[in-house]
Design a protein around this motif. Sequence first.
Motif, PDB file in Angstrom:
ATOM      1  N   SER A   1      36.498  54.535  44.247  1.00 33.72           N
ATOM      2  CA  SER A   1      35.205  53.930  43.897  1.00 33.72           C
ATOM      3  C   SER A   1      35.446  52.712  43.008  1.00 33.72           C
ATOM      4  CB  SER A   1      34.308  54.943  43.181  1.00 33.72           C
ATOM      5  OG  SER A   1      34.104  56.100  43.969  1.00 33.72           O
ATOM      6  N   PRO A   2      35.713  51.541  43.602  1.00 36.31           N
ATOM      7  CA  PRO A   2      36.002  50.327  42.817  1.00 36.31           C
ATOM      8  C   PRO A   2      34.837  49.948  41.908  1.00 36.31           C
ATOM      9  CG  PRO A   2      36.597  50.027  45.122  1.00 36.31           C
ATOM     10  CD  PRO A   2      35.798  51.293  45.059  1.00 36.31           C
ATOM     11  N   GLN A   3      35.148  49.442  40.718  1.00 34.21           N
ATOM     12  CA  GLN A   3      34.134  48.985  39.781  1.00 34.21           C
ATOM     13  C   GLN A   3      34.127  47.460  39.714  1.00 34.21           C
ATOM     14  OE1 GLN A   3      34.314  50.765  35.909  1.00 34.21           O
ATOM     15  NE2 GLN A   3      34.606  52.855  36.674  1.00 34.21           N
ATOM     16  N   VAL A   4      32.949  46.919  39.381  1.00 33.41           N
ATOM     17  CA  VAL A   4      32.825  45.468  39.229  1.00 33.41           C
ATOM     18  C   VAL A   4      33.533  45.057  37.937  1.00 33.41           C
ATOM     19  CG1 VAL A   4      31.248  43.536  38.928  1.00 33.41           C
ATOM     20  CG2 VAL A   4      30.664  45.413  40.494  1.00 33.41           C
ATOM     21  N   ILE A   5      34.395  44.045  38.042  1.00 33.77           N
ATOM     22  CA  ILE A   5      35.198  43.599  36.898  1.00 33.77           C
ATOM     23  C   ILE A   5      34.707  42.220  36.451  1.00 33.77           C
ATOM     24  CG2 ILE A   5      37.544  43.153  36.066  1.00 33.77           C
ATOM     25  CD1 ILE A   5      37.093  46.014  37.023  1.00 33.77           C
ATOM     26  N   LYS A   6      34.674  42.010  35.133  1.00 33.06           N
ATOM     27  CA  LYS A   6      34.388  40.674  34.593  1.00 33.06           C
ATOM     28  C   LYS A   6      35.663  39.844  34.726  1.00 33.06           C
ATOM     29  CE  LYS A   6      30.896  42.329  31.325  1.00 33.06           C
ATOM     30  NZ  LYS A   6      30.501  42.442  29.906  1.00 33.06           N
ATOM     31  N   SER A   7      35.864  39.279  35.902  1.00 34.90           N
ATOM     32  CA  SER A   7      37.142  38.660  36.254  1.00 34.90           C
ATOM     33  C   SER A   7      37.492  37.470  35.373  1.00 34.90           C
ATOM     34  CB  SER A   7      37.116  38.228  37.727  1.00 34.90           C
ATOM     35  OG  SER A   7      36.746  39.300  38.559  1.00 34.90           O
ATOM     36  N   LYS A   8      36.510  36.652  35.041  1.00 32.54           N
ATOM     37  CA  LYS A   8      36.776  35.455  34.245  1.00 32.54           C
ATOM     38  C   LYS A   8      37.288  35.828  32.855  1.00 32.54           C
ATOM     39  CE  LYS A   8      34.633  31.155  32.656  1.00 32.54           C
ATOM     40  NZ  LYS A   8      33.379  30.342  32.644  1.00 32.54           N
ATOM     41  N   GLU A   9      36.594  36.762  32.202  1.00 33.20           N
ATOM     42  CA  GLU A   9      36.998  37.197  30.864  1.00 33.20           C
ATOM     43  C   GLU A   9      38.365  37.877  30.912  1.00 33.20           C
ATOM     44  OE1 GLU A   9      34.151  37.641  32.262  1.00 33.20           O
ATOM     45  OE2 GLU A   9      32.531  36.961  30.937  1.00 33.20           O
ATOM     46  N   MET A  10      38.578  38.675  31.958  1.00 34.40           N
ATOM     47  CA  MET A  10      39.864  39.345  32.143  1.00 34.40           C
ATOM     48  C   MET A  10      40.981  38.321  32.262  1.00 34.40           C
ATOM     49  SD  MET A  10      40.968  41.512  35.512  1.00 34.40           S
ATOM     50  CE  MET A  10      42.690  41.744  35.933  1.00 34.40           C
ATOM     51  N   PHE A  11      40.742  37.267  33.034  1.00 29.52           N
ATOM     52  CA  PHE A  11      41.728  36.201  33.241  1.00 29.52           C
ATOM     53  C   PHE A  11      42.077  35.521  31.913  1.00 29.52           C
ATOM     54  CE2 PHE A  11      42.422  31.622  33.836  1.00 29.52           C
ATOM     55  CZ  PHE A  11      43.551  31.646  34.628  1.00 29.52           C
ATOM     56  N   VAL A  12      41.069  35.194  31.110  1.00 32.35           N
ATOM     57  CA  VAL A  12      41.297  34.499  29.831  1.00 32.35           C
ATOM     58  C   VAL A  12      42.129  35.367  28.888  1.00 32.35           C
ATOM     59  CG1 VAL A  12      40.178  33.592  27.765  1.00 32.35           C
ATOM     60  CG2 VAL A  12      39.227  33.089  30.030  1.00 32.35           C
ATOM     61  N   ILE A  13      41.785  36.655  28.797  1.00 33.05           N
ATOM     62  CA  ILE A  13      42.515  37.562  27.896  1.00 33.05           C
ATOM     63  C   ILE A  13      43.966  37.719  28.345  1.00 33.05           C
ATOM     64  CG2 ILE A  13      42.642  39.937  27.052  1.00 33.05           C
ATOM     65  CD1 ILE A  13      39.572  40.010  27.215  1.00 33.05           C
ATOM     66  N   ALA A  14      44.172  37.800  29.674  1.00 33.19           N
ATOM     67  CA  ALA A  14      45.535  37.933  30.200  1.00 33.19           C
ATOM     68  C   ALA A  14      46.368  36.685  29.902  1.00 33.19           C
ATOM     69  CB  ALA A  14      45.496  38.197  31.698  1.00 33.19           C
TER      70      ALA A  14
ATOM     71  N   VAL B   1      42.440  36.383  41.973  1.00 35.01           N
ATOM     72  CA  VAL B   1      42.048  36.927  43.291  1.00 35.01           C
ATOM     73  C   VAL B   1      40.626  37.470  43.234  1.00 35.01           C
ATOM     74  CG1 VAL B   1      42.505  38.757  44.966  1.00 35.01           C
ATOM     75  CG2 VAL B   1      44.406  37.432  44.020  1.00 35.01           C
ATOM     76  N   MET B   2      40.300  38.200  42.156  1.00 37.30           N
ATOM     77  CA  MET B   2      38.952  38.765  42.051  1.00 37.30           C
ATOM     78  C   MET B   2      37.895  37.690  41.812  1.00 37.30           C
ATOM     79  SD  MET B   2      39.480  42.403  40.051  1.00 37.30           S
ATOM     80  CE  MET B   2      40.726  41.838  38.876  1.00 37.30           C
ATOM     81  N   LEU B   3      38.271  36.625  41.097  1.00 36.13           N
ATOM     82  CA  LEU B   3      37.342  35.520  40.890  1.00 36.13           C
ATOM     83  C   LEU B   3      36.970  34.855  42.214  1.00 36.13           C
ATOM     84  CD1 LEU B   3      38.542  33.631  37.665  1.00 36.13           C
ATOM     85  CD2 LEU B   3      36.240  34.512  38.118  1.00 36.13           C
ATOM     86  N   LYS B   4      37.940  34.721  43.098  1.00 31.90           N
ATOM     87  CA  LYS B   4      37.707  33.992  44.346  1.00 31.90           C
ATOM     88  C   LYS B   4      37.129  34.869  45.453  1.00 31.90           C
ATOM     89  CE  LYS B   4      39.969  30.778  47.530  1.00 31.90           C
ATOM     90  NZ  LYS B   4      38.931  29.736  47.312  1.00 31.90           N
ATOM     91  N   PHE B   5      37.668  36.109  45.570  1.00 28.31           N
ATOM     92  CA  PHE B   5      37.305  36.940  46.717  1.00 28.31           C
ATOM     93  C   PHE B   5      36.502  38.189  46.346  1.00 28.31           C
ATOM     94  CE2 PHE B   5      41.362  34.845  47.785  1.00 28.31           C
ATOM     95  CZ  PHE B   5      40.957  34.109  48.898  1.00 28.31           C
ATOM     96  N   GLN B   6      36.348  38.469  45.043  1.00 31.06           N
ATOM     97  CA  GLN B   6      35.659  39.684  44.586  1.00 31.06           C
ATOM     98  C   GLN B   6      36.290  40.965  45.156  1.00 31.06           C
ATOM     99  OE1 GLN B   6      33.491  36.900  45.656  1.00 31.06           O
ATOM    100  NE2 GLN B   6      33.837  36.399  43.495  1.00 31.06           N
TER     101      GLN B   6
END
Length: 339
Positions: free
Chosen positions: A148-161, A208-213
């Motif tokens: 059951s995949p969850q929606v991720i805040k990809s942009k914030e995740m990218f910045v923190i990484a 990848v999640m930012l572009k393709f979700q």
Amino acid sequence: MTKAKRRIIIILEDNNIVIGGRDNVSKECGHDHHDHDSGHGGHHHHNVEVGPKLIFALFITGIVFLVELIGGYWTHSLALLSDAWHVLADAAALGLAWLAFQQSKKESSINKTFGYYRFEVITAFINGLSLILISAYILYEAVGRIISPQVIKSKEMFVIAVIGLLANGLIALLLNSSAKNNLNIRSAFLHVLGDALASLGVIIGGLVMLKFQWYIVDPVISIIISLLIVKGAWRVTKDSFHILMEGTPENLSLPELVETVEKIEGVIDVHDLHAWSISGQINSLSMHVQIDCPDAERVLQEVNCLLLDNFGIRHSTVQVERICHREGSLLCDLKEARQ
């Protein structure tokens, strides 16, 4: 504690010659006392240079851990949480390296004849076990998120990484020069490089999640990171457990050692042999050597020099004997001691 040179003490008992060791074996073998200090954590003047670096690296790593841990819960990213625990493993490695330096400054005492070097091993064992349990939890959560995949805040995740990657790069640059000369620092340095790669994986996943979700990428990355943690944690746990069980040091070949000692003129047998590690870098050994020559002192000196030159063992206890009732028995049978 002032070190004094001891004389060899020879005691004749039941046709056996019991000979004590020397404090100045390295000098008598043509070595200065500092020749092998790097195996014990380095010279004391390195503490001045490396100690502050380790403290600063530990401080930065702790901040990154908190940022990624909070960021992981905020963005719902399991990959970021996994990387946070990977950073915690780095902090443990840096902490152990710093601890090794601190312990090397302490003198042995009547109550702690080997000093506090084992504290480093015990801490490593506890850290390794805890990281294995954490990785098991991450794997459990990852399987649920794949289903059951969850929606991720990809942009914030990218910045923190990205912040995590930059911090690891800074620490790697800080430790790079010291990693060449010290095993503890080299181990911590490799931990930091591994975490940098993990952060890079989280960054790629965020893109990848930012572009393709494709939010399933998040648990997949977390599984890869948790497997990296398990690999390192299992090795640390296994190695520390081996030391705590007084296992033979992995870098020491006892068959080769015995064969080399028995080539010394006058030596006819080696028995009651024990080899163990005080910590990851300090090995100790005790054994009985049976001889058929009158010059016991010469044999003892050759054995001590051989142990130091060929196998890097400074902490050794060698008993030289004329008559042995256990000839041909290499290892001591402790069952008799329990009866």
